[in-house]
Write a protein that holds these residues in place. Sequence first.
Motif, PDB file in Angstrom:
ATOM      1  N   TYR A  28       0.832  -1.207   0.000  1.00  0.00           N
ATOM      2  CA  TYR A  28       0.000   0.000   0.000  1.00  0.00           C
ATOM      3  C   TYR A  28       0.870   1.262   0.000  1.00  0.00           C
ATOM      4  CZ  TYR A  28      -4.185  -2.773   1.051  1.00  0.00           C
ATOM      5  OH  TYR A  28      -5.221  -3.660   0.988  1.00  0.00           O
ATOM      6  N   ILE A  29       1.975   1.206   0.714  1.00  0.00           N
ATOM      7  CA  ILE A  29       2.887   2.355   0.723  1.00  0.00           C
ATOM      8  C   ILE A  29       3.437   2.593  -0.681  1.00  0.00           C
ATOM      9  CG2 ILE A  29       5.207   3.072   1.418  1.00  0.00           C
ATOM     10  CD1 ILE A  29       4.633   2.198   4.203  1.00  0.00           C
ATOM     11  N   LYS A  30       3.849   1.540  -1.346  1.00  0.00           N
ATOM     12  CA  LYS A  30       4.439   1.683  -2.674  1.00  0.00           C
ATOM     13  C   LYS A  30       3.429   2.196  -3.692  1.00  0.00           C
ATOM     14  CE  LYS A  30       8.030  -1.870  -2.247  1.00  0.00           C
ATOM     15  NZ  LYS A  30       8.504  -3.177  -2.755  1.00  0.00           N
ATOM     16  N   LYS A  31       2.193   1.729  -3.597  1.00  0.00           N
ATOM     17  CA  LYS A  31       1.198   2.087  -4.597  1.00  0.00           C
ATOM     18  C   LYS A  31       0.461   3.378  -4.265  1.00  0.00           C
ATOM     19  CE  LYS A  31       0.271  -2.625  -6.200  1.00  0.00           C
ATOM     20  NZ  LYS A  31      -0.758  -3.687  -6.365  1.00  0.00           N
ATOM     21  N   LYS A  32       0.147   3.570  -2.983  1.00  0.00           N
ATOM     22  CA  LYS A  32      -0.708   4.692  -2.595  1.00  0.00           C
ATOM     23  C   LYS A  32      -0.054   5.669  -1.636  1.00  0.00           C
ATOM     24  CE  LYS A  32      -4.302   2.903  -4.774  1.00  0.00           C
ATOM     25  NZ  LYS A  32      -4.942   3.573  -5.948  1.00  0.00           N
ATOM     26  N   GLY A  33       1.113   5.318  -1.102  1.00  0.00           N
ATOM     27  CA  GLY A  33       1.757   6.195  -0.126  1.00  0.00           C
ATOM     28  C   GLY A  33       1.060   6.229   1.214  1.00  0.00           C
ATOM     29  N   ILE A  34       0.302   5.175   1.551  1.00  0.00           N
ATOM     30  CA  ILE A  34      -0.473   5.136   2.794  1.00  0.00           C
ATOM     31  C   ILE A  34       0.399   4.625   3.936  1.00  0.00           C
ATOM     32  CG2 ILE A  34      -2.481   4.125   3.948  1.00  0.00           C
ATOM     33  CD1 ILE A  34      -3.806   3.898   1.195  1.00  0.00           C
TER      34      ILE A  34
END
Length: 284
Positions: A28-34
Amino acid sequence: MEENENHLSNSIENFQSLKDLYDLQIAYIKKKGIHFTFVFVKYSDEISVSYEEFYQLVQENLRKSDFVFAHRSKQYIILVLSISKAMETKSFLGRLQSAISPFKMPLVAVIAEIANSLHPLEEILEVGEAEVMSLEFSEAQIVSIPHFMEKERIKMKVSIIENDHITQSIFSNLFQNLETAEQDLDVRVFNDGLEFVESDWYRSEHHHIIVLNDILPRKNGFEVLHYLRGLPNEEKYLILFISTRNSEEAQLYSFENGADAYFVRPFNLKIFEIRIKNHLRRSR
């Protein structure tokens, strides 16, 4: 590292579930920066409630999207709060402190907000455990550690699909000069649409800027545009259409089929550059 991972897997209950959850959050961090947050909560056997009762109480106060893992040998609890930053986590811990107040137990916890994919799970667990075990249990303490908050450089692909070598060089130089301290632009040039489609270059999770000439040998720009917009993850592409046709019909057709911008030759290269800079800024 392998020896330490074996130690962790033997000490933390449901360690494989924790590892799977961590991998999912990193995606999720890689795709959305969450961002998400680890919390290490200390337990003391000097209070009137057992470890099991304390664990159950913590579990009852979690959201459905959050998870708890036991470390009984060291007597602390690991929480993983998805879609949560440090400030939201402190609010949760305030509620938890109220919930455990009848036991006259101080809340001793360490917060580790995860903002990038640079650190393996084992490192986070090591740092969190060392910090929480170093805290005294005489009074309530909530400590935040900034170790995992550094910004991660964003990788972005750029494809220049153009058969004119001078134009290729102009666009390549433009993108190479646009790299920032936070973003890496990986630029590749293709002479025609078929060469691009037959490559594996477009098959990745990275955001991807496509500079696409409409008139190309073998597979033209409209065919490439239609192909990309038919892919499951087509939203990752920013497609900038380049054409000599200034007709309203050609522009409408391009936008209807998924072009994000349409530039008619000859066009102002500065406007093109500003458009790219705005996209890079938003992607950060």
